[in-house]
Design an enzyme around this catalytic site. Structure first.
Site, PDB file in Angstrom:
ATOM      1  CB  SER A 133      -0.973  -0.004   1.173  1.00 12.19           C
ATOM      2  OG  SER A 133      -0.267  -0.207   2.365  1.00 12.19           O
ATOM      3  CG  ASP A 178       7.368  -3.652  -3.105  1.00  9.17           C
ATOM      4  OD1 ASP A 178       7.506  -4.792  -3.576  1.00  9.17           O
ATOM      5  OD2 ASP A 178       7.512  -3.386  -1.903  1.00  9.17           O
TER       6      ASP A 178
HETATM    7  C1  GLA Z   1       9.525  -5.484   0.298  1.00  8.14           C
HETATM    8  C2  GLA Z   1      10.429  -4.509  -0.434  1.00  8.14           C
HETATM    9  C3  GLA Z   1      10.817  -5.032  -1.815  1.00  8.14           C
HETATM   10  C4  GLA Z   1      11.346  -6.466  -1.727  1.00  8.14           C
HETATM   11  C5  GLA Z   1      10.424  -7.343  -0.897  1.00  8.14           C
HETATM   12  C6  GLA Z   1      10.986  -8.718  -0.666  1.00  8.14           C
HETATM   13  O1  GLA Z   1       8.288  -5.583  -0.340  1.00  8.14           O
HETATM   14  O2  GLA Z   1       9.794  -3.257  -0.569  1.00  8.14           O
HETATM   15  O3  GLA Z   1      11.759  -4.173  -2.412  1.00  8.14           O
HETATM   16  O4  GLA Z   1      12.659  -6.489  -1.247  1.00  8.14           O
HETATM   17  O5  GLA Z   1      10.125  -6.770   0.357  1.00  8.14           O
HETATM   18  O6  GLA Z   1      11.097  -9.409  -1.865  1.00  8.14           O
END
Ligand code: GLA
Length: 395
Positions: A133, A178
């Site tokens: 989010s 993300d």
């Molecule tokens: C979080 C981080 C990502 C990634 C994941 C694990 O979501 O924001 O950059 O490292 O954890 O894969």
């Protein structure tokens, strides 16, 4: 009018007096299918954007002040700050949008002095679920600022910018997965991303006889940020040791066979395990995408399960809640694949479940979870959606 549009319109009228002329934007949440904790080790990841996400109604207010309101947290009231003071963190959710404005200014994208906005945010991503989010709010903010002020930013730039704001403004040392998955989302497609180069391809992710089911542990992710940064540190330490044995730029540059040859240099058990996860997870992700391209969903699912085991025993980021969801899911007929997704330490699992087993999945995983953990999990059947866009304007 769509329920969500009605909610943001009413909220805007109530909080700011009028919604006339406001534009409405959307940015998705994301789920990672495989390739976990390797976006900061130069690895390959395979996430997709969802049709649930965050909305913003945006209207110029003619002043030098940003006034931001979350319809999900009315008790927090309006968060406001002047465009001339973007440096300081306010230690509240508005730091996500504020950090994006700060990062834009660093790159020479200046919001005009009278470019203040009244903004109502509203999200339908389950709270604290690990479906990103915060990255959704960041990408949404970059998108509406780009459209409103004619910055004309492309998706890859938005992803980099939002990562920068999360790293440097909010102090979370995340990778780019993300923000990239959200900024570059495409309906019915997962994104096969090489985080070392940002080369990417879209891979059709259409499941004619199955659904993507998210099971949310409802565990508060208390220590998540500090444990996350600790894992990053351990990966860096492991890389330094390996690099002394044989020059290597990133853990995921090694194949499992190359890793085996030099892993003896890692005498500290924790570092050995962290590095082994990174190397094998990258390999699993490559093989998973190959399997999917060959139409072998069963092999894809088995690799998801192997990913969970590696995150559990080698990377140690699952915990009793995610393991309970995982084990219960594995015991249900019709579960093709299942694993924790996102940073871990709480958050949720993602499972691929045959259509005719979804009901049984929710019932049996739900019951087992309550029995083992003592409170309820929540379940969401999700679909793969597009990246950020302007979706409406209010008259
Ligand atoms: C979080 C981080 C990502 C990634 C994941 C694990 O979501 O924001 O950059 O490292 O954890 O894969």
């Amino acid at each position: 009018m769509d329920e969500v549009l009605k909610t943001v319109k009413e909220s805007m009228e109530e909080v700011f007096g009028t919604a006339a002329g406001a534009d409405v934007f959307f940015a998705p949440g994301r789920v990672n299918l495989i390739g976990e904790h390797i976006d900061y080790n130069g690895g390959h990841v395979f996430p997709c954007a969802l049709t649930i996400g965050t909305y913003a109604a945006v209207r110029k207010n003619g002043t030098d002040t940003m006034r931001l309101y979350s319809a999900n947290f009315p008790q927090n009231g309006i968060g406001s700050f002047s465009l001339s003071e973007l440096e300081e963190r306010q230690k509240r959710w508005t730091d996500y949008p504020k950090g994006v404005m700060w990062a834009l200014a660093r790159h020479g994208f200046a919001i005009p002095a009278d470019g203040g906005l009244d903004v109502v945010y509203y999200g339908n991503i389950p709270n604290g679920s690990g479906l990103s989010s915060s990255a959704s709010i960041e990408v949404l903010t970059a998108k509406f600022l780009s459209d409103t002020f004619g910055f004309d930013l492309d998706g890859v730039f938005i992803a980099r910018l939002c990562k920068e704001s999360e790293n440097l403004f909010n102090g979370v040392n995340c990778g780019i997965m993300d923000q990239f998955a959200i900024a570059m989302g495409s309906q019915d497609k997962a994104i096969f991303l090489d985080t070392a180069t940002l080369d990417y391809t879209y891979v059709p992710f259409v499941l004619p006889e199955a659904k993507i089911v998210i099971a949310c542990s409802n565990k508060k992710r208390g220590l998540a940020d500090s444990e996350y940064n600790k894992r990053r540190g351990e990966c860096e330490a492991a890389l330094a040791v390996l690099n002394a044995a044989r020059p290597v730029k990133a853990l995921c540059d090694l194949t499992p066979a190359q890793f085996e040859e030099i892993s003896g240099a890692l005498t500290e058990p924790a570092l050995l395990k962290r590095a082994r996860h990174a190397v094998t997870e990258n390999d699993r992700t490559l093989r998973a995408v190959e399997a999917l391209n060959a139409g072998d969903l069963a092999a894809f699912g088995e690799l998801m399960k192997a990913s969970h085991d590696s995150l559990r025993y080698d990377f140690e980021v699952t915990g009793p809640e995610l393991d309970a969801l995982y084990e219960a899911a594995c015991a249900v007929d019709g579960v093709i694949g299942t694993r924790m997704t996102g940073a871990g330490f709480g958050g949720c699992t993602v499972s691929i479940v045959r259509d005719d087993s979804v009901e049984a999945f929710v019932k049996s995983v739900g019951e087992a979870y309550r029995k083992t953990i003592g409170y309820d999990a929540s379940f969401y059947v999700v679909s793969v959606g597009d990246g950020p866009a302007k979706i409406a304007s209010f008259a």
